[in-house]
Scaffold this active site. Sequence first.
Site, PDB file in Angstrom:
ATOM      1  N   HIS A   1       1.343   4.051   1.921  1.00  0.00           N
ATOM      2  CA  HIS A   1       1.735   4.883   3.054  1.00  0.00           C
ATOM      3  C   HIS A   1       3.255   5.005   3.068  1.00  0.00           C
ATOM      4  CE1 HIS A   1      -2.162   4.475   5.644  1.00  0.00           C
ATOM      5  NE2 HIS A   1      -2.140   5.599   4.954  1.00  0.00           N
TER       6      HIS A   1
ATOM      7  N   ASP B   1       5.591   4.761   5.196  1.00  0.00           N
ATOM      8  CA  ASP B   1       6.428   3.762   5.870  1.00  0.00           C
ATOM      9  C   ASP B   1       6.432   2.428   5.130  1.00  0.00           C
ATOM     10  OD1 ASP B   1       3.706   3.638   6.775  1.00  0.00           O
ATOM     11  OD2 ASP B   1       4.309   2.285   8.373  1.00  0.00           O
ATOM     12  N   HIS B   2       5.759   2.388   3.968  1.00  0.00           N
ATOM     13  CA  HIS B   2       5.758   1.166   3.164  1.00  0.00           C
ATOM     14  C   HIS B   2       6.238   1.409   1.727  1.00  0.00           C
ATOM     15  CE1 HIS B   2       3.685  -1.596   6.028  1.00  0.00           C
ATOM     16  NE2 HIS B   2       3.350  -0.421   6.554  1.00  0.00           N
TER      17      HIS B   2
ATOM     18  N   HIS C   1      -7.541  -1.367   5.369  1.00  0.00           N
ATOM     19  CA  HIS C   1      -6.645  -0.258   5.675  1.00  0.00           C
ATOM     20  C   HIS C   1      -6.965   0.862   4.694  1.00  0.00           C
ATOM     21  CE1 HIS C   1      -3.123   1.096   7.878  1.00  0.00           C
ATOM     22  NE2 HIS C   1      -2.485   1.415   6.763  1.00  0.00           N
TER      23      HIS C   1
ATOM     24  N   HIS D   1       0.844  -1.194   0.000  1.00  0.00           N
ATOM     25  CA  HIS D   1       0.000   0.000   0.000  1.00  0.00           C
ATOM     26  C   HIS D   1       0.881   1.247   0.000  1.00  0.00           C
ATOM     27  CE1 HIS D   1       0.760  -0.591   4.332  1.00  0.00           C
ATOM     28  NE2 HIS D   1       0.382   0.659   4.539  1.00  0.00           N
TER      29      HIS D   1
END
Length: 245
Positions: free
Chosen positions: A63, A65-66, A144, A61
């Site tokens: 975001h 931090d990914h 999410h 996904h």
Amino acid sequence: MVQVRFIGSGDAFGSGGRFNTCFQVSHDAGCCLIDCGASSPVALRAFGVDPNAIDTIFLTHLHGDHFGGVPFLLLDARIASRRERPLLIAGPPGTEKRVTDTLECLFPGAGGKEYRFPLEYVELRDGETLRHGPYAVTPFPATHQAGAPCYALRLEVGGKTVSYSGDGAWSEGLIGAGRNADLFIAETYFYDKKLGGHMDYATLAARLPEIAAKRVILTHFGPDMLGRLAGFPVETAEDGKTIEL
């Protein structure tokens, strides 16, 4: 032989001093990443991983931090490591625009420049298996929100299956992603606190028999989980941990 290294096993906030989510999957035919959070370029260097050795990046996904490390890896490929090998980036619909926009925001003028190496973006679609080189990856819906679809991923390579829950509260998609996998990597941000968009260990533990993975490793810990890891009943990740399947 398939080797999995936890380049980063932390949450978005660096809790416990851990790097953002990033898993390196190495095999006879190459090396890929599952997710590449903002701190991943630093973590890759810290663990001696040559960015040019990475042939594919699979994203659960969008975001930071990914996926936030991808723009830095692309800039590194263009300027520092002078990459020549092809690179495939596969992620949810909108991945190419999100990566390019982020690169342009962080380094104005960099977003529209050409690369000397072949760069390809592929959009992953719920339930559709992408076959690319030695990989077969199937996305399943995750509960999410990130402004684009969020997935759990089931990656098949080298005769082994590596599954990752991505971020998200419990959903039936996790059964499809993880069922009978050689390794199921699962987010457990909390121990038993219920909060939409993230998994707690108590909920996951009750459903693990349905998934029936051969090996389960927990990751993406918040402070609550970090304080409980000593002697935890399920195997847990840490930055740099390496396993063979």
